[in-house]
Design a protein around this motif. Structure first.
Motif, mmCIF file in Angstrom:
data_model
loop_
_atom_site.group_PDB
_atom_site.id
_atom_site.type_symbol
_atom_site.label_atom_id
_atom_site.label_comp_id
_atom_site.label_asym_id
_atom_site.label_seq_id
_atom_site.Cartn_x
_atom_site.Cartn_y
_atom_site.Cartn_z
ATOM 1 N N LYS A 180 0.785 -1.244 0.031
ATOM 2 C CA LYS A 180 0.129 0.170 0.002
ATOM 3 C C LYS A 180 0.899 1.406 0.023
ATOM 4 O O LYS A 180 0.652 2.132 -0.726
ATOM 5 C CB LYS A 180 -0.983 -0.108 1.260
ATOM 6 C CG LYS A 180 -2.179 1.040 1.187
ATOM 7 C CD LYS A 180 -2.911 0.937 2.317
ATOM 8 C CE LYS A 180 -3.921 2.015 2.239
ATOM 9 N NZ LYS A 180 -5.030 1.714 3.199
ATOM 10 N N LYS A 181 1.837 1.318 0.843
ATOM 11 C CA LYS A 181 2.844 2.322 0.743
ATOM 12 C C LYS A 181 3.436 2.743 -0.652
ATOM 13 O O LYS A 181 3.512 3.769 -1.188
ATOM 14 C CB LYS A 181 4.044 2.273 1.972
ATOM 15 C CG LYS A 181 4.986 3.428 2.075
ATOM 16 C CD LYS A 181 5.718 3.087 2.996
ATOM 17 C CE LYS A 181 6.852 4.318 3.402
ATOM 18 N NZ LYS A 181 7.030 5.409 2.515
ATOM 19 N N LYS A 182 3.875 1.611 -1.248
ATOM 20 C CA LYS A 182 4.588 1.673 -2.408
ATOM 21 C C LYS A 182 3.634 2.323 -3.457
ATOM 22 O O LYS A 182 3.738 3.080 -4.294
ATOM 23 C CB LYS A 182 5.083 0.284 -3.057
ATOM 24 C CG LYS A 182 6.244 -0.034 -1.851
ATOM 25 C CD LYS A 182 6.880 -1.683 -2.913
ATOM 26 C CE LYS A 182 7.822 -2.155 -1.856
ATOM 27 N NZ LYS A 182 8.195 -3.380 -2.118
ATOM 28 N N MET A 183 2.584 1.761 -3.364
ATOM 29 C CA MET A 183 1.277 2.329 -4.386
ATOM 30 C C MET A 183 0.930 3.688 -4.162
ATOM 31 O O MET A 183 0.636 4.405 -5.057
ATOM 32 C CB MET A 183 0.018 1.292 -4.503
ATOM 33 C CG MET A 183 0.432 -0.194 -5.108
ATOM 34 S SD MET A 183 -1.121 -1.183 -4.924
ATOM 35 C CE MET A 183 -2.069 -0.437 -6.308
ATOM 36 N N ARG A 184 0.942 3.903 -3.105
ATOM 37 C CA ARG A 184 0.569 5.154 -2.623
ATOM 38 C C ARG A 184 1.787 6.262 -3.071
ATOM 39 O O ARG A 184 1.395 7.385 -3.363
ATOM 40 C CB ARG A 184 0.265 5.587 -1.123
ATOM 41 C CG ARG A 184 -0.187 7.062 -0.816
ATOM 42 C CD ARG A 184 -0.605 6.805 0.724
ATOM 43 N NE ARG A 184 -1.404 6.049 1.361
ATOM 44 C CZ ARG A 184 -1.281 5.489 2.539
ATOM 45 N NH1 ARG A 184 -0.268 5.517 2.907
ATOM 46 N NH2 ARG A 184 -2.080 4.517 2.811
ATOM 47 N N ASP A 185 3.109 6.114 -2.778
ATOM 48 C CA ASP A 185 4.192 6.874 -3.144
ATOM 49 C C ASP A 185 4.018 6.859 -4.635
ATOM 50 O O ASP A 185 4.368 7.979 -5.126
ATOM 51 C CB ASP A 185 5.392 6.093 -2.803
ATOM 52 C CG ASP A 185 5.301 6.332 -1.269
ATOM 53 O OD1 ASP A 185 4.826 7.062 -0.776
ATOM 54 O OD2 ASP A 185 6.399 5.611 -0.639
ATOM 55 N N LYS A 186 3.515 5.875 -5.455
ATOM 56 C CA LYS A 186 3.825 6.135 -7.070
ATOM 57 C C LYS A 186 2.514 6.843 -7.317
ATOM 58 O O LYS A 186 2.362 6.874 -8.697
ATOM 59 C CB LYS A 186 3.814 4.655 -7.605
ATOM 60 C CG LYS A 186 5.243 3.908 -7.400
ATOM 61 C CD LYS A 186 4.941 2.609 -8.254
ATOM 62 C CE LYS A 186 6.400 1.963 -7.887
ATOM 63 N NZ LYS A 186 6.206 0.622 -8.292
ATOM 64 N N GLY A 187 1.613 7.033 -6.498
ATOM 65 C CA GLY A 187 0.155 7.795 -6.951
ATOM 66 C C GLY A 187 -0.795 6.881 -7.617
ATOM 67 O O GLY A 187 -1.738 7.179 -8.453
ATOM 68 N N MET A 188 -0.720 5.565 -7.394
ATOM 69 C CA MET A 188 -1.606 4.625 -8.063
ATOM 70 C C MET A 188 -2.793 4.372 -6.774
ATOM 71 O O MET A 188 -3.852 3.971 -7.389
ATOM 72 C CB MET A 188 -0.937 3.330 -8.226
ATOM 73 C CG MET A 188 0.171 3.224 -9.075
ATOM 74 S SD MET A 188 1.295 1.790 -8.978
ATOM 75 C CE MET A 188 -0.040 0.384 -9.784
ATOM 76 N N LEU A 189 -3.025 4.846 -5.909
ATOM 77 C CA LEU A 189 -4.044 4.929 -4.997
ATOM 78 C C LEU A 189 -4.814 5.957 -4.935
ATOM 79 O O LEU A 189 -4.207 7.213 -4.642
ATOM 80 C CB LEU A 189 -3.734 4.357 -3.493
ATOM 81 C CG LEU A 189 -3.277 3.096 -3.299
ATOM 82 C CD1 LEU A 189 -2.930 2.440 -1.866
ATOM 83 C CD2 LEU A 189 -4.491 2.080 -3.893
#
Length: 61
Positions: free
Chosen positions: A52-61
């Motif tokens: 979730k953190k990785k996806m949030r950092d990439k702007g995917m969430l």
């Protein structure tokens, strides 16, 4: 449901199943079962939070 969110559903299901397995292992008085279930729970939740953190950092969430 977005395709990227299926992984979170599977991880949540795995974590819930691990919690149930802890209860069953306690009922069966199996220390090995409790330990393995807790390891699976920790792994599923840890992987979920990291993803979730990785996806949030990439702007995917």
């Amino acid at each position: 449901m977005k395709s990227g969110k299926w992984i979170f559903f599977l991880l949540a299901f795995t974590a819930a199943a691990s919690m149930v397995a802890v209860g069953i292992a306690v009922g069966e008085r199996s220390i090995i079962g409790v330990v393995l279930s807790l390891l699976a729970l920790t792994g599923a939740m840890g992987f979920g939070f990291a993803t979730k953190k990785k996806m949030r950092d990439k702007g995917m969430l």
